[in-house]
Design an enzyme around this catalytic site. Structure first.
Site, PDB file in Angstrom:
ATOM      1  N   LYS A 176      18.854  10.082  -4.799  1.00  0.00           N
ATOM      2  CA  LYS A 176      17.680  10.131  -5.673  1.00  0.00           C
ATOM      3  C   LYS A 176      17.943  11.205  -6.716  1.00  0.00           C
ATOM      4  O   LYS A 176      18.768  12.096  -6.502  1.00  0.00           O
ATOM      5  CB  LYS A 176      16.458  10.509  -4.824  1.00  0.00           C
ATOM      6  CG  LYS A 176      15.138  10.167  -5.442  1.00  0.00           C
ATOM      7  CD  LYS A 176      14.644   8.797  -5.016  1.00  0.00           C
ATOM      8  CE  LYS A 176      13.294   8.507  -5.642  1.00  0.00           C
ATOM      9  NZ  LYS A 176      12.760   7.210  -5.242  1.00  0.00           N
ATOM     10  N   GLY A 207      -4.964   3.851  -5.484  1.00  0.00           N
ATOM     11  CA  GLY A 207      -4.024   3.876  -6.614  1.00  0.00           C
ATOM     12  C   GLY A 207      -3.761   2.484  -7.150  1.00  0.00           C
ATOM     13  O   GLY A 207      -3.215   1.635  -6.451  1.00  0.00           O
ATOM     14  N   GLY A 255      -1.832   1.655  -9.861  1.00  0.00           N
ATOM     15  CA  GLY A 255      -0.759   1.774 -10.847  1.00  0.00           C
ATOM     16  C   GLY A 255       0.111   0.534 -10.838  1.00  0.00           C
ATOM     17  O   GLY A 255      -0.359  -0.571 -10.558  1.00  0.00           O
ATOM     18  N   VAL A 276       2.363  -0.635  -8.777  1.00  0.00           N
ATOM     19  CA  VAL A 276       2.399  -1.399  -7.526  1.00  0.00           C
ATOM     20  C   VAL A 276       0.983  -1.809  -7.104  1.00  0.00           C
ATOM     21  O   VAL A 276       0.727  -2.978  -6.789  1.00  0.00           O
ATOM     22  CB  VAL A 276       3.063  -0.590  -6.390  1.00  0.00           C
ATOM     23  CG1 VAL A 276       3.096  -1.422  -5.112  1.00  0.00           C
ATOM     24  CG2 VAL A 276       4.475  -0.166  -6.770  1.00  0.00           C
TER      25      VAL A 276
END
Ligand code: NAD
Length: 355
Positions: free
Chosen positions: A80, A180, A182, A184
């Site tokens: 990452k 959330g 967003g 997804v």
């Protein structure tokens, strides 16, 4: 700051600090494990308060990618990267190109993709400097935004959890609280509404909540109350660490299954959920759809094969739930054991080959 002996370091193969004074790039690339293939993982741009916070985040996320690739049976390792800075005010194409050069210097040991704070357009800038990038736009040979695929994997995961608990109607009529809306969360809301689920939603952006109420007939709930909603499923699709000592006692859902990374504040919270009779679908299993999609760019991209692989999340979860029940352990521990067995086997095989 101590690094090598910290819990988060966990034997990382390599951690690179990359900077470019001309563009202001300050990045950390963490490669946890490459015994099963190159380390693939997104690049997060975030305004970290301190460099230690950025390092801790990249190490935790990178380790998680090793587990995610292993549990998903992808020929990849875990890595990452993070860029320290405000994505809204400090991100420029030049800065992303500098990030591309940092990735290129690793000669394919790390493959970058988008994450929170970076986008398909940023991957287009990166790919002018390196071939080791996925999640590129279609006109650059990529498959675009991975979020709809992540959302589809979440849908599959929620269905598996409902089936495991023996809910006769599956998604139809199930009540799901989405935290959330967003990239997804919004797609997931659409898929769930289409499948006949009833939605309760929250987001710190009121306008997106209003849109969900209008579009999906969702019910809105306050940001700090979503985890208390009287639902079958709580789907965290915003932040990490939302399952913690404060939220668990207030949970009414019998299932936790969503896209957010590192949902458990600490590993022990998996055991607390189990004691309370809440079925936790481990985050890195449920949210692997996006990784499965971008990984397909490394070969000949085939949308049908990607969809089939994402549908495999159902069986993976059923195996994890069965193992957890058989061994009397939390589902997160069962998932970790399966993933560890796989990547440690590859590690041993790699060492034997090298000897
Ligand atoms: P995003 O930034 O597009 O969406 C996050 C949403 O959460 C935003 O709408 C934001 O306003 C909202 N939010 C922030 N704080 C909140 C709070 N306290 N309460 C309610 N809402 C809040 O991110 P995304 O790409 O949709 O990813 C969501 C999560 O899933 C992240 O944890 C990410 O790491 C994880 N994830 C995403 C993908 C992917 O393909 N995008 C893949 C794997 C994991």
């Amino acid at each position: 700051m101590f690094v090598f002996d910290s819990e988060d370091f966990d034997g990382h193969e390599q951690v690179v600090f990359a900077s470019d004074p001309d563009t202001g790039l300050k990045a950390i690339i963490a490669i946890h494990d490459t015994s099963n293939g190159p380390a693939l993982g997104g690049c997060r741009m975030w305004n970290y308060a301190t460099e230690s916070e950025a390092l801790r985040d990249v190490l935790r996320l990178s380790r998680g990618m090793t587990y995610k690739a292993a549990i998903s049976r992808l020929p990849l390792g875990g890595g990452k990267s993070v860029i320290i800075g405000d994505a809204r005010s400090q991100k420029t194409p030049e800065l992303m190109r500098a990030m591309g050069r940092a990735v290129e210097r690793l000669r394919g040991r790390y493959i970058v993709a988008e994450d929170v704070g970076t986008s398909v357009e940023d991957m287009a800038a990166i790919c002018t400097e390196t071939a080791h990038v996925v999640g590129r736009p279609a006109d650059r040979g990529g498959s675009g935004d991975p979020s709809p695929f992540t959302a589809y994997g979440c849908l599959v995961g929620i269905r598996a959890a409902l089936d495991h608990l023996g809910r006769a109607d599956g998604l139809r009529g199930a009540r799901v609280a989405i935290q959330g809306l967003g990239h997804v969360g919004w797609h997931l809301a659409g898929l769930l509404a289409e499948a006949g689920a009833r939605l309760i939603v929250s987001d710190i952006r009121p306008e997106i909540v209003e849109r969900a109420v209008r579009t999906f007939g969702a019910e809105a709930i306050a940001v700090d109350e979503i985890h208390t909603a009287d639902v079958d499923v709580f789907a965290p699709c915003a932040l990490g660490a939302v399952i913690n000592d404060r939220t668990i006692p207030a949970l009414k859902a019998r299932i936790v299954a969503g896209s957010a990374n590192n949902q458990l504040a600490e590993g022990r919270h998996g055991a607390v959920l189990r004691q309370r009779g809440v079925l936790y679908a481990p985050d890195y299993v449920v949210n692997a759809g996006g990784l499965m999609n971008v990984a397909a760019e490394l070969g000949t991209y085939d949308a049908t094969a990607v969809r089939r692989r994402i549908e495999g999340i159902y069986d993976t979860l059923m195996d994890i739930f069965a193992r957890a029940d058989r061994q009397g352990i939390p589902t997160n521990a069962a998932a970790d054991r399966i993933a560890e067995e796989r990547f440690r086997r590859h590690r041993r095989a790699g060492k034997i080959m090298a000897a």
